[in-house]
Design a protein around this motif. Structure first.
Motif, PDB file in Angstrom:
ATOM      1  N   ILE A 189       0.843  -1.206   0.000  1.00  0.00           N
ATOM      2  CA  ILE A 189       0.000   0.000   0.000  1.00  0.00           C
ATOM      3  C   ILE A 189       0.878   1.256   0.000  1.00  0.00           C
ATOM      4  O   ILE A 189       0.632   2.194  -0.764  1.00  0.00           O
ATOM      5  N   ALA A 190       1.923   1.237   0.833  1.00  0.00           N
ATOM      6  CA  ALA A 190       2.817   2.404   0.860  1.00  0.00           C
ATOM      7  C   ALA A 190       3.427   2.613  -0.529  1.00  0.00           C
ATOM      8  O   ALA A 190       3.494   3.734  -1.032  1.00  0.00           O
ATOM      9  N   GLY A 191       3.858   1.511  -1.153  1.00  0.00           N
ATOM     10  CA  GLY A 191       4.497   1.630  -2.467  1.00  0.00           C
ATOM     11  C   GLY A 191       3.532   2.088  -3.540  1.00  0.00           C
ATOM     12  O   GLY A 191       3.846   2.959  -4.359  1.00  0.00           O
ATOM     13  N   SER A 192       2.324   1.554  -3.503  1.00  0.00           N
ATOM     14  CA  SER A 192       1.374   1.851  -4.591  1.00  0.00           C
ATOM     15  C   SER A 192       0.783   3.257  -4.445  1.00  0.00           C
ATOM     16  O   SER A 192       0.189   3.776  -5.384  1.00  0.00           O
ATOM     17  N   GLY A 193       0.913   3.844  -3.251  1.00  0.00           N
ATOM     18  CA  GLY A 193       0.411   5.203  -3.048  1.00  0.00           C
ATOM     19  C   GLY A 193      -1.089   5.262  -2.839  1.00  0.00           C
ATOM     20  O   GLY A 193      -1.671   6.349  -2.786  1.00  0.00           O
ATOM     21  N   VAL A 194      -1.724   4.113  -2.670  1.00  0.00           N
ATOM     22  CA  VAL A 194      -3.174   4.074  -2.445  1.00  0.00           C
ATOM     23  C   VAL A 194      -3.477   4.539  -1.009  1.00  0.00           C
ATOM     24  O   VAL A 194      -2.714   4.248  -0.095  1.00  0.00           O
ATOM     25  N   SER A 195      -4.571   5.273  -0.824  1.00  0.00           N
ATOM     26  CA  SER A 195      -4.995   5.614   0.545  1.00  0.00           C
ATOM     27  C   SER A 195      -5.800   4.447   1.097  1.00  0.00           C
ATOM     28  O   SER A 195      -6.721   3.964   0.429  1.00  0.00           O
ATOM     29  N   ALA A 196      -5.473   4.006   2.297  1.00  0.00           N
ATOM     30  CA  ALA A 196      -6.211   2.869   2.868  1.00  0.00           C
ATOM     31  C   ALA A 196      -6.030   2.856   4.375  1.00  0.00           C
ATOM     32  O   ALA A 196      -5.065   3.408   4.907  1.00  0.00           O
ATOM     33  N   ARG A 197      -6.992   2.196   5.048  1.00  0.00           N
ATOM     34  CA  ARG A 197      -6.915   2.034   6.508  1.00  0.00           C
ATOM     35  C   ARG A 197      -6.910   0.543   6.810  1.00  0.00           C
ATOM     36  O   ARG A 197      -7.828  -0.175   6.392  1.00  0.00           O
ATOM     37  N   LEU A 198      -5.851   0.086   7.499  1.00  0.00           N
ATOM     38  CA  LEU A 198      -5.700  -1.332   7.827  1.00  0.00           C
ATOM     39  C   LEU A 198      -6.078  -1.550   9.284  1.00  0.00           C
ATOM     40  O   LEU A 198      -5.522  -0.896  10.175  1.00  0.00           O
ATOM     41  N   THR A 199      -7.011  -2.477   9.503  1.00  0.00           N
ATOM     42  CA  THR A 199      -7.428  -2.786  10.867  1.00  0.00           C
ATOM     43  C   THR A 199      -7.138  -4.259  11.166  1.00  0.00           C
ATOM     44  O   THR A 199      -6.848  -5.045  10.244  1.00  0.00           O
ATOM     45  N   GLY A 200      -7.231  -4.615  12.456  1.00  0.00           N
ATOM     46  CA  GLY A 200      -7.025  -6.006  12.845  1.00  0.00           C
ATOM     47  C   GLY A 200      -7.851  -6.330  14.068  1.00  0.00           C
ATOM     48  O   GLY A 200      -8.474  -5.434  14.657  1.00  0.00           O
ATOM     49  N   ASP A 201      -7.849  -7.602  14.461  1.00  0.00           N
ATOM     50  CA  ASP A 201      -8.605  -7.990  15.656  1.00  0.00           C
ATOM     51  C   ASP A 201      -7.856  -7.508  16.907  1.00  0.00           C
ATOM     52  O   ASP A 201      -6.812  -6.837  16.814  1.00  0.00           O
ATOM     53  N   GLU A 202      -8.366  -7.885  18.057  1.00  0.00           N
ATOM     54  CA  GLU A 202      -7.792  -7.390  19.313  1.00  0.00           C
ATOM     55  C   GLU A 202      -6.312  -7.763  19.453  1.00  0.00           C
ATOM     56  O   GLU A 202      -5.472  -6.940  19.827  1.00  0.00           O
ATOM     57  N   SER A 203      -5.989  -9.017  19.107  1.00  0.00           N
ATOM     58  CA  SER A 203      -4.599  -9.476  19.231  1.00  0.00           C
ATOM     59  C   SER A 203      -3.689  -8.710  18.269  1.00  0.00           C
ATOM     60  O   SER A 203      -2.645  -8.189  18.659  1.00  0.00           O
ATOM     61  N   LEU A 204      -4.108  -8.592  17.014  1.00  0.00           N
ATOM     62  CA  LEU A 204      -3.257  -7.906  16.019  1.00  0.00           C
ATOM     63  C   LEU A 204      -3.119  -6.422  16.358  1.00  0.00           C
ATOM     64  O   LEU A 204      -2.051  -5.830  16.160  1.00  0.00           O
ATOM     65  N   SER A 205      -4.185  -5.848  16.915  1.00  0.00           N
ATOM     66  CA  SER A 205      -4.139  -4.421  17.260  1.00  0.00           C
ATOM     67  C   SER A 205      -3.212  -4.158  18.448  1.00  0.00           C
ATOM     68  O   SER A 205      -2.889  -3.002  18.741  1.00  0.00           O
ATOM     69  N   ALA A 206      -2.805  -5.231  19.135  1.00  0.00           N
ATOM     70  CA  ALA A 206      -1.894  -5.057  20.279  1.00  0.00           C
ATOM     71  C   ALA A 206      -0.450  -5.400  19.887  1.00  0.00           C
ATOM     72  O   ALA A 206       0.440  -5.404  20.738  1.00  0.00           O
ATOM     73  N   ARG A 207      -0.220  -5.717  18.608  1.00  0.00           N
ATOM     74  CA  ARG A 207       1.147  -6.093  18.179  1.00  0.00           C
ATOM     75  C   ARG A 207       1.853  -4.892  17.548  1.00  0.00           C
ATOM     76  O   ARG A 207       1.236  -4.138  16.792  1.00  0.00           O
ATOM     77  N   THR A 208       3.136  -4.764  17.834  1.00  0.00           N
ATOM     78  CA  THR A 208       3.849  -3.574  17.372  1.00  0.00           C
ATOM     79  C   THR A 208       3.935  -3.488  15.841  1.00  0.00           C
ATOM     80  O   THR A 208       4.195  -4.485  15.174  1.00  0.00           O
ATOM     81  N   MET A 209       3.681  -2.296  15.328  1.00  0.00           N
ATOM     82  CA  MET A 209       3.835  -2.035  13.891  1.00  0.00           C
ATOM     83  C   MET A 209       4.962  -1.020  13.662  1.00  0.00           C
ATOM     84  O   MET A 209       5.248  -0.649  12.545  1.00  0.00           O
ATOM     85  N   LYS A 210       5.602  -0.596  14.770  1.00  0.00           N
ATOM     86  CA  LYS A 210       6.669   0.407  14.653  1.00  0.00           C
ATOM     87  C   LYS A 210       7.763  -0.076  13.709  1.00  0.00           C
ATOM     88  O   LYS A 210       8.315   0.682  12.910  1.00  0.00           O
ATOM     89  N   ARG A 211       8.061  -1.372  13.804  1.00  0.00           N
ATOM     90  CA  ARG A 211       9.138  -1.943  12.998  1.00  0.00           C
ATOM     91  C   ARG A 211       8.923  -1.725  11.496  1.00  0.00           C
ATOM     92  O   ARG A 211       9.891  -1.612  10.758  1.00  0.00           O
ATOM     93  N   ILE A 212       7.646  -1.694  11.055  1.00  0.00           N
ATOM     94  CA  ILE A 212       7.417  -1.436   9.617  1.00  0.00           C
ATOM     95  C   ILE A 212       7.175   0.049   9.348  1.00  0.00           C
ATOM     96  O   ILE A 212       7.503   0.553   8.279  1.00  0.00           O
ATOM     97  N   ILE A 213       6.599   0.740  10.327  1.00  0.00           N
ATOM     98  CA  ILE A 213       6.286   2.167  10.121  1.00  0.00           C
ATOM     99  C   ILE A 213       7.590   2.947   9.897  1.00  0.00           C
ATOM    100  O   ILE A 213       7.671   3.797   9.002  1.00  0.00           O
ATOM    101  N   GLU A 214       8.616   2.627  10.685  1.00  0.00           N
ATOM    102  CA  GLU A 214       9.862   3.414  10.602  1.00  0.00           C
ATOM    103  C   GLU A 214      10.516   3.335   9.217  1.00  0.00           C
ATOM    104  O   GLU A 214      10.764   4.373   8.607  1.00  0.00           O
TER     105      GLU A 214
END
Ligand code: S3P
Length: 429
Positions: free
Chosen positions: A104-129
């Protein structure tokens, strides 16, 4: 739903295991980025790869499911993804969220990614940086967690990225973003993690001074992904351990993916003395496959260090169960990453093993466990923490019990292995 497990008098049979989850995710995503149609057979029926299919459909990709675990993906090419009309729900799947973020970042598309309770508690900093370092515009809850909001943007800059942690999801995310850049993005890996992305995209890999340099750019042609997905080694590992520790067992697992970046647990079990035979070595597209047979075996203790952890990261919960039946004390270190999975798998293991009175000591980055080949757990109610691999490890432990045990919320096995309970009962009857 809770599942009960009776002690097994024996474990015998041949199992057709579920399709590889990691390869299914990638084959579907990469087929969408290919300009043309791909037919993927033996696609995983599990919940996680279906989260990927739903997200790709949300991005405007037509995916047909004519039956018998076949999917037909009408690839739209790198520039054909569309802005979704709603959220892209990644469910429980870290691989979906992290790999899709690169696309999504590469394609330049606007989008919102969601997840369940477990996924929403997992760090995404490693990819955001790294994605931000490439120029992506991302907002995240507490700057770390899902939902992730991507805003339409211009082309990304290439990145030279030494991997700070040996994570295939992180590596793949950056390489996928790099596929859209007009210069080479280079990921440098010191401890090799699973390499399905490089294989399936046929990326340039250079090995020098013990490091792997993997490159991607807009110049790379995204190949079609028509293939048969191999059976999942990570599913096989539960039965390899069960077959080795149970005194009356012989289990045959045909057509299993044996990519060496995935099969660390095979070497570890063999090192412990497990009687495992590999036959009919072959290939399914870019991936090696083989038949695997395991028989009851006396096990010796083992030490696992950080160097091999990336190649058995998903198998450590079931390896801990095998260690409980080895003759002596086993140790695992360098495995702090287990705290960032579907649940904190080190503390979940402590919960399960302590509930049967095992001599288990948890550390920040691993554990020690004192094994005994004659150990037989008494009746227990194992908490699964809604984590498929913890539930399956607990079920294998329960097979060795003296009485009926329960795996609480055992239905979560469907995340990677929908037929797990059926296969367990087939082996015991
Ligand atoms: C996966 C990589 C691993 C693994 C996960 C699947 C993948 O995660 O634990 O189940 O398909 O790339 P990390 O790469 O973050 O360790």
């Amino acid at each position: 739903m809770d599942y009960t497990v009776q002690p097994a008098a024996s474990l015998h049979g041949t199992l057709q295991l579920p399709a590889d989850k990691s390869i299914s995710h990638r084959a579907a995503m990469f087929a969408a980025l290919h300009q043309g149609t791909s037919t993927i057979t033996n696609f995983s029926e599990a919940a996680d790869p279906h989260s990927t299919l739903d997200c790709m459909r949300g991005l405007g990709v037509v995916i047909k499911e004519p039956g018998e675990n076949t999917i037909i993906v009408d690839g739209v090419g790198r520039d054909g993804l569309q802005t979704p009309s709603g959220d892209l729900d990644c469910g429980n799947s870290g691989t979906t969220m992290r790999l899709l973020s690169g696309i999504i970042a590469g394609s330049g598309v606007s989008a919102r990614l969601t997840g369940d309770e477990s996924l929403s508690a997992r760090t995404m900093k490693r990819i955001i940086e790294p994605l931000r370092a490439m120029g992506a515009k991302i907002e995240a809850r507490e700057d770390d967690y899902a939902p992730l909001n991507f805003r339409r943007d211009d082309e990304l800059k290439p990145l030279h990225f030494p991997l700070p942690i040996p994570s295939a999801q992180l590596k793949s995310c950056v390489l996928l973003a790099g596929l859209f850049g007009d210069g080479p993005t280079e990921v440098v890996e010191t401890l090799p993690s699973r390499d399905h992305t490089e294989r399936l995209l046929n990326l340039t890999v250079e090995e020098k001074e013990g490091k792997r340099m993997i490159r991607s750019s807009r110049e790379d042609v995204v190949p079609g992904q028509s293939c048969r997905v191999p059976s999942d080694f990570s599913a096989a590992a539960f039965w390899l351990a069960a077959g080795a520790i149970h005194p009356q067992a012989e289990i045959i697992l045909p057509g299993v993916g044996v990519n060496p970046t995935r099969t660390g647990a095979l070497g570890i079990l063999q090192q412990m003395g497990a009687d495992i035979e590999i036959t009919n070595e072959d290939r399914e597209g870019a991936e090696p496959v083989a038949d695997i047979r395991v028989k009851s075996s006396p096990l010796t203790p083992v030490t696992i260090t950080g160097k091999v952890v990336p190649n058995c990261i998903d198998e450590i919960p079931i390896l801990a169960i095998a260690m409980l039946f080895a003759d002596g004390t086993s140790r695992v270190s360098g495995a702090e990453e287990l705290r960032h999975k579907e649940t904190d798998r080190l503390s979940a293991l402590a919960d399960i093993l302590e509930s049967v009175g095992a001599d288990f000591e948890e550390y920040k980055d691993g554990f020690t466990i004192k094994g005994d080949p004659d150990f037989r757990p008494e009746q227990a109610a194992f908490r699964s923490f809604h984590d498929h691999r913890i539930a399956m490890a607990a079920a294998v432990l329960a097979l060795m019990g003296t009485d009926t045990s329960t795996v609480i919320n055992g239905h979560c096995t469907a995340i990677s292995y929908p037929g797990f309970w059926k296969d367990l009962s087939m082996l015991t009857n």
